[in-house]
Motif scaffolding. Structure first.
Motif, short mmCIF file in Angstrom:
data_model
loop_
_atom_site.label_atom_id
_atom_site.label_comp_id
_atom_site.label_asym_id
_atom_site.label_seq_id
_atom_site.Cartn_x
_atom_site.Cartn_y
_atom_site.Cartn_z
N GLY A 185 0.80 -1.23 0.00
CA GLY A 185 0.00 0.00 0.00
C GLY A 185 0.82 1.27 0.00
O GLY A 185 0.43 2.27 0.59
N SER A 317 -2.66 2.09 10.54
CA SER A 317 -2.15 2.02 9.17
C SER A 317 -0.64 1.89 9.23
O SER A 317 0.03 2.72 9.85
N ASN A 328 -4.87 0.67 -2.59
CA ASN A 328 -4.70 -0.49 -1.70
C ASN A 328 -4.44 0.02 -0.29
O ASN A 328 -3.41 0.62 -0.03
N PRO A 330 -3.95 -1.06 3.43
CA PRO A 330 -3.78 -2.06 4.48
C PRO A 330 -4.03 -1.43 5.86
O PRO A 330 -3.73 -0.25 6.08
N THR A 332 -4.50 -2.73 10.31
CA THR A 332 -4.40 -3.81 11.28
C THR A 332 -5.21 -3.47 12.54
O THR A 332 -5.64 -2.32 12.73
N GLU A 340 -8.68 -9.57 14.19
CA GLU A 340 -8.54 -9.40 12.75
C GLU A 340 -9.26 -10.53 12.01
O GLU A 340 -9.95 -10.29 11.01
N GLY A 357 -5.54 -9.40 4.48
CA GLY A 357 -4.28 -8.86 3.99
C GLY A 357 -3.44 -9.93 3.32
O GLY A 357 -3.66 -11.13 3.51
N HIS A 358 -2.47 -9.50 2.53
CA HIS A 358 -1.60 -10.45 1.86
C HIS A 358 -0.88 -11.32 2.90
O HIS A 358 -0.55 -10.85 3.99
N ARG A 365 -6.69 -5.70 4.15
CA ARG A 365 -6.36 -4.81 3.03
C ARG A 365 -7.62 -4.57 2.22
O ARG A 365 -8.24 -5.51 1.74
N SER A 367 -8.73 -3.19 -1.15
CA SER A 367 -8.32 -2.74 -2.47
C SER A 367 -9.52 -2.06 -3.11
O SER A 367 -10.53 -2.70 -3.41
#
Length: 392
Positions: A185, A317, A328, A330, A332, A340, A357-358, A365, A367
């Motif tokens: 991101g 962030s 994008n 992201p 947490t 999460e 997220g990835h 995340r 997108s």
């Protein structure tokens, strides 16, 4: 919005945290027309419903031709008309100068990691790479197979190194960077100044997300599947004076000059994907162009970042404010990985999917590419606030 009768509500999922009370979980997803969810996938990404409806209407018989686009000869007048209009509309959207070629290629943007050094440099030549995340790291890794690839700057996956600190190489054949790192991101807000070396940019995840001064670049390349169409086609915009430099050993399928000479039809191109991109270009032109796209993208990103900032630390962030991506996002929940997991599961129940997220970074995340509707992002922001209020 009322759920169509044929769409079944998703069964409640069990989340492994005692902090989540099942009675508080959303039970009815908020769906769009056609029973569509809000798809926050990093790619392939959502497309405009109007474009999908047009493709559906044309599927069996494109404009009275008696054929589907998927059945046409790529050298027939029908498909030539499709590609000509797609290129003309893209040129109009980006105000592409006449001295640039537009190529519709295959193999994804990752194939261009090899094509770039093969087209622009000889073995033993030098090129500079700015590494700000996973995709630029892959680009330099591939570049090292073909030339002396110098990491002119290396970021921390959360920010962009100050250009004044970049170690640019005298005589470099090009300078490569990734305009937007999909995984982390991190986004450049403007093209960097790199002197006389041609600037080469991977725009895969923010292509056509805003107006761009194409003349500042030697090469722009982008996979279609984020902002302009389905997977299968990669667009390369290359300044004409950079053509004709490919190494003698360059495979024909990677030689931009071959693609330019044959109008992107050295072999059968990804016909359906090009057709879909053309529909998207026409749709954007009819709805205010890239200026309107940029304004909408800014509104959407602000909704998510504002929800993070207003959460009193519940959300975080990981990206430096000045480098935060518009496409994008992201974020947490620093206090609890279990929360999460609950967030992702409950969001899916509420009709918001692909928010995980990835795997390399975790968290969530969002997108929010060009055709994620504003309503979808507002729904996410509202859910973020409601979830935080229950678990803070």
């Amino acid at each position: 919005m009322t759920r169509p009768s044929h769409v079944r509500p998703r069964a409640a999922r069990t989340v492994s945290t005692s902090a989540v009370a099942s009675a508080d979980r959303p039970t009815a997803p908020k769906l769009q027309s056609h029973g569509r969810v809000f798809n926050f996938s990093a790619g392939p990404a959502c497309l405009p419903a109007a474009v999908l409806e047009q493709a559906q209407a044309d599927l069996l018989n494109w404009q009275g031709s008696g054929m589907s686009v998927m059945e046409m000869s790529h050298r027939g007048k029908e498909f030539i008309a499709i590609t000509d209009k797609a290129e003309a509309d893209l040129r109009s959207l980006l105000s592409i100068p006449d001295n640039y070629k537009v190529l519709f290629l295959q193999g994804g943007a990752s194939t261009q990691f090899a094509a770039i050094p093969l087209n622009l440099a000889e073995e033993g030549d030098k090129a500079d790479y700015v590494v700000t995340g996973a995709w630029s790291k892959k680009a330099i890794g591939e570049g090292k197979r073909f030339l002396l690839a110098n990491a002119a700057a290396t970021g921390d996956n959360k920010s962009i190194p100050d250009p004044s600190t970049w170690n640019l190489t005298e005589g470099a054949k090009y300078v490569h960077y990734c305009a937007n790192e999909t995984i982390g991101g991190v986004e450049f807000k403007a093209p960097p100044s790199v002197g006389d070396a041609p600037l080469v940019v991977d725009m895969s995840s923010n292509f056509c997300a805003r107006p761009v001064d194409v003349s500042k670049y030697g090469v722009i390349y982008a996979g279609a599947q984020k902002n302009i169409g389905p997977a299968g086609v990669t667009i390369v915009i290359v300044r004409e004076d950079l053509l004709g430099r490919a190494r003698a050993s360059t495979p024909a399928m990677l030689d931009w000059s071959v693609a330019a000479k044959d109008g992107s039809m050295y072999n059968t191109p990804p016909c359906w994907s090009i057709y879909m991109c053309g529909l998207v270009f026409a749709h954007v032109l009819a709805n205010g162009g890239l200026e309107a796209v940029e304004a909408n993208n800014e509104k959407k990103a602000k909704l998510v970042y504002d929800a993070v900032e207003a959460s009193n630390g519940f959300y975080a962030s990981p990206v430096a404010r000045e480098a935060r991506s518009l496409t994008n996002v992201p974020f947490t929940i620093p206090s609890s990985p279990d929360l999460e997991k609950a967030f992702i599961a409950e969001a899916a129940q509420a009709g918001m999917v692909q928010l995980k997220g990835h795997r390399s970074v975790g968290g969530m995340r969002a997108s929010i590419y060009n055709f994620m509707p504003l309503e979808g992002v507002q729904t996410l922001a509202d859910f973020m606030r409601e979830f935080a209020a229950r678990h803070a």
